[in-house]
Design a protein around this motif. Sequence first.
Motif, PDB file in Angstrom:
ATOM      1  N   ARG A 115      58.733  51.056 -11.089  1.00  0.00           N
ATOM      2  CA  ARG A 115      57.413  51.268 -11.709  1.00  0.00           C
ATOM      3  C   ARG A 115      56.293  50.690 -10.854  1.00  0.00           C
ATOM      4  NH1 ARG A 115      60.363  50.172 -16.507  1.00  0.00           N
ATOM      5  NH2 ARG A 115      59.707  47.995 -16.521  1.00  0.00           N
ATOM      6  N   GLU A 116      56.606  49.680 -10.035  1.00  0.00           N
ATOM      7  CA  GLU A 116      55.589  49.128  -9.137  1.00  0.00           C
ATOM      8  C   GLU A 116      55.245  50.117  -8.025  1.00  0.00           C
ATOM      9  OE1 GLU A 116      56.840  45.389  -7.612  1.00  0.00           O
ATOM     10  OE2 GLU A 116      57.465  44.593  -9.556  1.00  0.00           O
ATOM     11  N   ARG A 117      56.218  50.958  -7.658  1.00  0.00           N
ATOM     12  CA  ARG A 117      56.025  51.898  -6.563  1.00  0.00           C
ATOM     13  C   ARG A 117      55.530  53.260  -7.044  1.00  0.00           C
ATOM     14  NH1 ARG A 117      61.350  53.010  -3.722  1.00  0.00           N
ATOM     15  NH2 ARG A 117      61.635  50.881  -4.462  1.00  0.00           N
ATOM     16  N   VAL A 118      55.808  53.571  -8.306  1.00  0.00           N
ATOM     17  CA  VAL A 118      55.356  54.838  -8.901  1.00  0.00           C
ATOM     18  C   VAL A 118      54.568  54.470 -10.165  1.00  0.00           C
ATOM     19  CG1 VAL A 118      56.076  57.140  -9.653  1.00  0.00           C
ATOM     20  CG2 VAL A 118      57.493  55.872  -8.040  1.00  0.00           C
ATOM     21  N   PRO A 119      53.331  53.990 -10.002  1.00  0.00           N
ATOM     22  CA  PRO A 119      52.613  53.389 -11.135  1.00  0.00           C
ATOM     23  C   PRO A 119      51.771  54.375 -11.947  1.00  0.00           C
ATOM     24  CG  PRO A 119      51.366  53.040  -9.133  1.00  0.00           C
ATOM     25  CD  PRO A 119      52.578  53.841  -8.740  1.00  0.00           C
ATOM     26  N   LEU A 166      63.905  60.886 -14.244  1.00  0.00           N
ATOM     27  CA  LEU A 166      63.000  59.847 -13.752  1.00  0.00           C
ATOM     28  C   LEU A 166      62.250  59.204 -14.905  1.00  0.00           C
ATOM     29  CD1 LEU A 166      61.805  58.343 -11.371  1.00  0.00           C
ATOM     30  CD2 LEU A 166      60.105  60.166 -11.119  1.00  0.00           C
ATOM     31  N   ARG A 167      61.879  59.981 -15.926  1.00  0.00           N
ATOM     32  CA  ARG A 167      61.219  59.412 -17.092  1.00  0.00           C
ATOM     33  C   ARG A 167      62.098  58.335 -17.734  1.00  0.00           C
ATOM     34  NH1 ARG A 167      57.558  61.420 -21.078  1.00  0.00           N
ATOM     35  NH2 ARG A 167      57.540  63.462 -20.059  1.00  0.00           N
ATOM     36  N   GLU A 168      63.392  58.676 -17.897  1.00  0.00           N
ATOM     37  CA  GLU A 168      64.301  57.712 -18.509  1.00  0.00           C
ATOM     38  C   GLU A 168      64.462  56.476 -17.634  1.00  0.00           C
ATOM     39  OE1 GLU A 168      65.534  57.931 -21.549  1.00  0.00           O
ATOM     40  OE2 GLU A 168      64.321  59.747 -21.739  1.00  0.00           O
ATOM     41  N   LEU A 169      64.539  56.675 -16.316  1.00  0.00           N
ATOM     42  CA  LEU A 169      64.697  55.547 -15.411  1.00  0.00           C
ATOM     43  C   LEU A 169      63.480  54.634 -15.454  1.00  0.00           C
ATOM     44  CD1 LEU A 169      66.189  54.026 -13.183  1.00  0.00           C
ATOM     45  CD2 LEU A 169      65.250  55.641 -11.517  1.00  0.00           C
ATOM     46  N   LEU A 170      62.290  55.210 -15.445  1.00  0.00           N
ATOM     47  CA  LEU A 170      61.070  54.393 -15.467  1.00  0.00           C
ATOM     48  C   LEU A 170      60.922  53.634 -16.781  1.00  0.00           C
ATOM     49  CD1 LEU A 170      58.578  56.882 -13.774  1.00  0.00           C
ATOM     50  CD2 LEU A 170      59.435  54.740 -12.815  1.00  0.00           C
TER      51      LEU A 170
END
Length: 779
Positions: A136-140, A123-127
């Motif tokens: 990033r708007e949904r997991v800010p 998830l870090r790489e995806l963000l």
Amino acid sequence: MNRLRDLLLGAKFALTGGREGWTRTLMTAVGVGLGVALLLATTALPGALSARDARDNARNDYGAGQQEAPAAADTMLIARTDTVFDGDDIRGRLVQPEGDRAPVPPGLSALPAPGTMVVSPELRELLRSPGGKLLRERVPYKITGTIGDAGLLGPHELAYYAGSDSLTGHKALTSDRVDVERIKSFPDKKPGEPIDPILALLIVIIFVVLLLPVAVFIAAAVRFGGDRRDKRLAALRLVGADSTMTRWIAAGEALAGSLLGLGLGTVFFLIARQYVGEVTIARLNVFPSDLDPSAALALLVGVAVPAAAVGVTLFALRGVVIEPLGVVRTSVPRPRRLWWRLLLPVVGLGLLIPMFDKGRDTGFYNQGQVIGGTVLLLIGVTALLPWLIETVVRRLGGGGVGWQLAVRRLQLNSGAAARLVNGIAVAVAGAIALQMLFSGIEGDYVTSSGEDTTRAQMVVPVTSNLSKAEQQRREENLRAVPGVTGTTTLGNVGLHTKATNPEDQKYVEMAVGDCRALREVGDLPSCKDGDVFVATGGEFGWDGATAGTKLLFEAAWVGDRRGPEIPYTVPRDARTVPARVDPLGTKRGGLLVTPGAMRKFTNVPVSYTTYVTTRPGDGLVADRVLNTAWRADPFTRARVLNDVKTATKFAGVRRGLYIGAAAVLMLIGTSLLVSMLEQLRERKRLLSSLVAFGTRRTTLSWSVLWQTAVPVTLGLTLATGVGLGLGAVLLRMVGHPIHVDWPSVAGMVGIGGAVVLLVTALSLPPLWRLMRPDGLRTE
């Protein structure tokens, strides 16, 4: 003792026979090693899946709720905020400790502070990637750490834990939609439902179908270098060895190659294990440390492979007469007998037929009987294929030079051609049978969800206690999302009849919406604002409300207690209409009310659901809608609608099959390449002689192609027949009608043929290097 001495002598020949002997032994070892590597991976797979389940169990937060208990130093509030991005599931949790001894999830050293989060590496790489902009708007939250392996199912799982300071309060803990709980620990999951007999049968068949081609290939690999071995055995007879001794010496050579193959297979397995975390098949991946073979099973492989090498070699030489001046095999062979080859599948059928129409209601199948019958049917392919190739090629003739060279080679040694194709034929036969079984039982486990994706593609539930203006604003925001073509919002209110005894109360559902929205749940003849309808034929709730029926609205929460119940009387002019299935697949009865008929009931809590239609082909619209829903409510349960739902256990079995099939396909391709290179090496001098006499290289290339194409065509034809027969038997066993999915069968055969064509293409460069006159040089 003499046999042991002969075995050791054969092993010595294999290891000290000069470059030729080492090359032959190394080819055998590589072939056996590939099979051993897959066997080790197979024995490790159950343990890997168990370790994955254990990590899932350790972080489980379902069933741990302590809402009635007060906040304490060892409690924590946790909210589930799972979501989906670009079709991939993301596991999300909001956590808020209520004391300094709050439980810490596995994989975390401490709980994240409010506004920060700890994420999985993937998830870090995806963000951080450009493609993660919408997410990033949904997991800010700010990333402050990484979840350890102990807190993840696999290295590619998308997951996060975010800190919060807004979970405290009545609204979060008592909402009928937001999943917020107070927990003290992460409890063990309750045992799930036991696997049913048909899935258990499917698992057994999968293991047989995936492992049998590996065993067939290992058996073929220990017979590499057969032609040159015959010359060595004849030389041994010339110096005084008897026929029995020569056979055991040959077995010793195969034993040395298999033992070296065990070592190479272990190395191959350890190397492949380091990269297993990079591979995801059917959304399932495991950590390299999970792939740890069972000691008992690994020992079984270590004993079975050398024993099989000795046994196969002795069996192959049972009808060969080895004399000092040569081997009788090089003369015109006696036609192969058919009767005993047919006996294998007949006995297999005899084991499986008694289990016809057993289904799932009569208990589990006899696993030994199932394995024995299936193995005999599939082994029948390897027994029948040499006879089939010999029978067909004996009648072939004519054609170009390349064709004639290929046919003559097949006529002289059809057994080698059969060994080349046996593995792929068994794999295709098993794959066809599995595909038929999967297709037959899929309807039991993959069923319609009832959701109508032609009427709506997404659903956005909205919390209750919203003002009408706020609800309209949220719907307008959804309608403004690029790619959204329309929205329909329906409210839902609960009512019940008045009764002294609560058990005698009748519950009624009320749908609230404009006329267009109400037509999603009822067949309305005409409609205008202010109308009320009574829908009949619903699947739940009381269906007896009529005009004039007196009801009570469900009480709303006021502070930490429920408010008064508000009376409601069904209007005298309410019309009765038939209920209609909504986009979620629910046929709701009760009352259908337009907003104008609800103006007097402003204090009644209404929960809303918005159905969203989207533009086809827009792959990002779902994520835009989810972002918009999250901005309005971080606890949103907005989701994409699906036409079908798949049973969890069936999905897990299917994922396991995909993993195994991919591994076996890779092994088959690699093993075919090794087998073909070994056969080309055996014919090095012959190819060089033909080139030296002026034979065109293209002619020899076509010859090699035909030598592969003819056995492969016959093998795939036989595999198709056996696969269809086994599939029909399996379908009868589970009590399903026999049905053949011909496109899938063609696909299985096509994959097998494509693998062989690819391997043949890869073998052409080595072939061209062998076709040089200097290949006649000898030492």
